[in-house]
Scaffold this motif. Sequence first.
Motif, PDB file in Angstrom:
ATOM      1  N   THR A   1       0.824  -1.216   0.000  1.00 61.58           N
ATOM      2  CA  THR A   1       0.000   0.000   0.000  1.00 61.58           C
ATOM      3  C   THR A   1       0.863   1.273   0.000  1.00 61.58           C
ATOM      4  O   THR A   1       0.329   2.361  -0.188  1.00 61.58           O
ATOM      5  CB  THR A   1      -0.948   0.035   1.214  1.00 61.58           C
TER       6      THR A   1
ATOM      7  N   ARG B   1      -4.688 -10.549  -0.583  1.00 62.11           N
ATOM      8  CA  ARG B   1      -3.701  -9.461  -0.631  1.00 62.11           C
ATOM      9  C   ARG B   1      -2.717  -9.667  -1.800  1.00 62.11           C
ATOM     10  O   ARG B   1      -2.317  -8.719  -2.470  1.00 62.11           O
ATOM     11  CB  ARG B   1      -2.931  -9.397   0.692  1.00 62.11           C
TER      12      ARG B   1
ATOM     13  N   SER C   1      -7.170  -1.354  -5.758  1.00 57.46           N
ATOM     14  CA  SER C   1      -6.272  -1.202  -4.615  1.00 57.46           C
ATOM     15  C   SER C   1      -6.001   0.269  -4.299  1.00 57.46           C
ATOM     16  O   SER C   1      -5.537   0.597  -3.214  1.00 57.46           O
ATOM     17  CB  SER C   1      -4.947  -1.922  -4.911  1.00 57.46           C
TER      18      SER C   1
ATOM     19  N   ARG D   1      -9.960   3.656  -2.837  1.00 52.73           N
ATOM     20  CA  ARG D   1     -10.337   4.380  -1.620  1.00 52.73           C
ATOM     21  C   ARG D   1      -9.391   5.542  -1.337  1.00 52.73           C
ATOM     22  O   ARG D   1      -9.811   6.597  -0.862  1.00 52.73           O
ATOM     23  CB  ARG D   1     -10.395   3.430  -0.415  1.00 52.73           C
ATOM     24  N   GLU D   2      -8.118   5.351  -1.635  1.00 55.01           N
ATOM     25  CA  GLU D   2      -7.178   6.457  -1.447  1.00 55.01           C
ATOM     26  C   GLU D   2      -7.535   7.605  -2.384  1.00 55.01           C
ATOM     27  O   GLU D   2      -7.497   8.774  -1.993  1.00 55.01           O
ATOM     28  CB  GLU D   2      -5.745   5.974  -1.732  1.00 55.01           C
TER      29      GLU D   2
ATOM     30  N   SER E   1     -19.418  -1.242   6.180  1.00 62.43           N
ATOM     31  CA  SER E   1     -18.029  -1.228   6.647  1.00 62.43           C
ATOM     32  C   SER E   1     -17.862  -0.261   7.817  1.00 62.43           C
ATOM     33  O   SER E   1     -18.348   0.867   7.797  1.00 62.43           O
ATOM     34  CB  SER E   1     -17.077  -0.893   5.492  1.00 62.43           C
TER      35      SER E   1
ATOM     36  N   GLU F   1     -15.230   1.190   8.767  1.00 62.83           N
ATOM     37  CA  GLU F   1     -14.452   2.388   8.409  1.00 62.83           C
ATOM     38  C   GLU F   1     -15.366   3.496   7.909  1.00 62.83           C
ATOM     39  O   GLU F   1     -15.191   4.676   8.232  1.00 62.83           O
ATOM     40  CB  GLU F   1     -13.432   2.073   7.304  1.00 62.83           C
TER      41      GLU F   1
ATOM     42  N   THR G   1     -12.350  -4.340  -1.196  1.00 59.52           N
ATOM     43  CA  THR G   1     -12.778  -4.451   0.204  1.00 59.52           C
ATOM     44  C   THR G   1     -11.547  -4.353   1.103  1.00 59.52           C
ATOM     45  O   THR G   1     -10.575  -5.087   0.894  1.00 59.52           O
ATOM     46  CB  THR G   1     -13.487  -5.798   0.437  1.00 59.52           C
ATOM     47  N   THR G   2     -11.581  -3.468   2.076  1.00 65.67           N
ATOM     48  CA  THR G   2     -10.402  -3.296   2.933  1.00 65.67           C
ATOM     49  C   THR G   2     -10.160  -4.562   3.756  1.00 65.67           C
ATOM     50  O   THR G   2     -11.067  -5.353   3.999  1.00 65.67           O
ATOM     51  CB  THR G   2     -10.579  -2.123   3.906  1.00 65.67           C
ATOM     52  N   GLU G   3      -8.920  -4.706   4.200  1.00 66.17           N
ATOM     53  CA  GLU G   3      -8.601  -5.904   4.983  1.00 66.17           C
ATOM     54  C   GLU G   3      -9.352  -5.923   6.307  1.00 66.17           C
ATOM     55  O   GLU G   3      -9.735  -6.990   6.784  1.00 66.17           O
ATOM     56  CB  GLU G   3      -7.088  -6.008   5.178  1.00 66.17           C
TER      57      GLU G   3
ATOM     58  N   THR H   1     -12.380  -4.879   6.809  1.00 61.76           N
ATOM     59  CA  THR H   1     -13.736  -5.358   6.527  1.00 61.76           C
ATOM     60  C   THR H   1     -13.712  -6.841   6.166  1.00 61.76           C
ATOM     61  O   THR H   1     -14.590  -7.603   6.582  1.00 61.76           O
ATOM     62  CB  THR H   1     -14.359  -4.508   5.405  1.00 61.76           C
TER      63      THR H   1
END
Lengths: 265, 424
Positions: A71, A181, B146, B149-150, B202, B204, B294-296, B298
């Motif tokens: 990331t 991941r 990936s 969201r950023e 979620s 977050e 999906t974030t880790e 979540t």
Amino acid sequence: MDMASPPPAVDHVDVNGEPCRVWRKGSGRPLAFLAGHGGLPKWPAFLDRLAESHEVVAPSIPGYPGGLGHTKLVDHLDWVLAVRDLLNGCGLEGGDTLLAGSGPGASFALEVAALWPHKVDRLALIAPWGLFDEAEPMTDPWGQRIPELPGMLCADPENWNALKAAPEGANSVEWPIEQTRALEASARAFWPLGNSGLEKRLGRVRAPALLLWGAEDRILPRSYGERIAAGLGGPASLQAIDGAGHLAELDRPAEVAEAIRAFFA
Amino acid sequence: MKHLWFHLMPYTELPDDFREQNPSVWVDIHSRLFDPERAHYMYNDFMDEMEYAAEVGFDAVCCNEHHSNGYGLMPSPNLIASALARRANPDTALCVMGNSLALYNPPTRVAEEFAMIDCISGGRLIAGFPVGSPMDTCYAYGQNPSLLRERYLEAHDLVMRAWTEPDTFAFNGRFNQQRYINIWPRPVQKPHPPVWIPGGGSVETWRWCAEMDYVYCYLSYFGYKAGLQTMQGFWEEMKRLGKEPNPYRAGFLQFVGVAETEEEAYRLYREPAEYFYGRCLHIDPRFAAPPGYTTEATQRAGIQSQVANAALQNRKALQVSRSAREFDAILDNGYVIIGTPDQVADKLRQVIRDLRFGQLMLLLQFGNMDKQLAKYNSRLYAEQVMPQLQDVWSEWENHWWPTPMAAADRAAPDPIAHRAVAAE
């Protein structure tokens, strides 16, 4: 993992302050291997074959099983520098590195050889990513139905399933997250088409290269291998592996390892 | 209690054998199924319906953004909202639910277009900022899952600064770098229009809404029964964060069909519901979960609850997949609420209390429902259901509703008199 063979030695290298696992096994001239799509949650039989004649060094690319820090990487230069730092951290800084890789890992191996030609002595590459041809599009490696993915990546889906099955005692929550991941790490570097612009840098690669291609590769057409071979600045040859899919090293570990060992001998 | 009339703008003429002959309603739905001249009528019907909903007294009309989607013909909801801003009932708020921030390059565009709508409407905009579905963002628009969201969070920061900073400024982001940001027009509402965030379950997102003081909207197509757990999770998190349990912090989407009798409701709404759940939700699972979307955190929460309730989850999933396309199951599952105005009001009163939300988003046109039925449903709801629910949450203040210019200060569009113009 072949239960009869001893496990590899485990170490870690920091890349951008995040630990990445490094496996080492065997003795002889060092050979680095950068894993393909999905990474290496387990030590594969293929690396045992290479370890018969080499000290195999298998560092985890950030985000692949054993490696963190994907990331922190945004553009492709970030990724290429991370892979170079990883190899340097493994002590592979000289000009005599034998560098092997698969899929995304093979693509990064080519980038390192293109940007720092003096670092790499020879390259063995299994179906490298990095190009896109509208006439023969790379199959979307992420947008697949879950039950169909193993058969897209391997000629025998069970080879993928065996690599990805949680071993006894694995953390039932963290294991599947680690596998997702790994797919995310490939996506982060190569979404959406697999095209990193590698083609325009191929001519900078001087190291002799062996390209290996599963005859049953359902992700990357063999024509990509021909384009890469034609574009490389050094001598290159392309060899098909019968009975193998995109992850040829999982489908035909002995044949792939033998081809690499012969080329690196 | 606020009642918001929501349109998805579904293509209403997908063939009967759509499921059998096509892999997906979304992303790679075939262009041969799209007839632009039929869509001409659909768009105009849909906008008639939205104007009608505003006229009969809904608090807001809502539109949203989808791409390459057979049930959502609004790649640009701002086009629809701007048309409504001009001549639809000036007492009605405009809820754009919303613009997927990561898809705009530069996101300055969102700040500008929302400001335009806010100016044209005299300050009636609700600004929705969804991350966007995987199908829309990662597949139809090719965004990296990936990095999505950023990009979204950075674009949000850019839009907020564009709305609120009085002077030209430089934005030095990871994904957006602009030397000069200085939007013209600026929004009427100060410091900016209310922000609503449509999201899944979620943690977050809940925390972020609480931190930013935004409305969280759970826009599921699966009704109040499936939504209960999510909304309970949201309120537990608000409590944990020490936030006032003001129900207007939350929005919820529900399909509703009202008729004079229960039998009539069953007869009228069966086909549109089966069309929606059968054809419109026929989505190829290969587009559902791009890695990294999906974030880790979540994922971890999801896997832990699955491990804990594996048997229950499996049973539930089986039930849904077996039956949820038939009307009886659609009703049993609570996806759609139907009945007489009294029955619907009673049910909604209970749902509103159980799930605790003040912003009720209603799908009163769904599937292949025609204009006549959509208007009938909307009128019955507005005239006979809404009044029964007006007292709900009257003890709370809605801090997240638009604050327009006073009606007397707003422009009144000239009447359009074609013949008079021709005679001039």
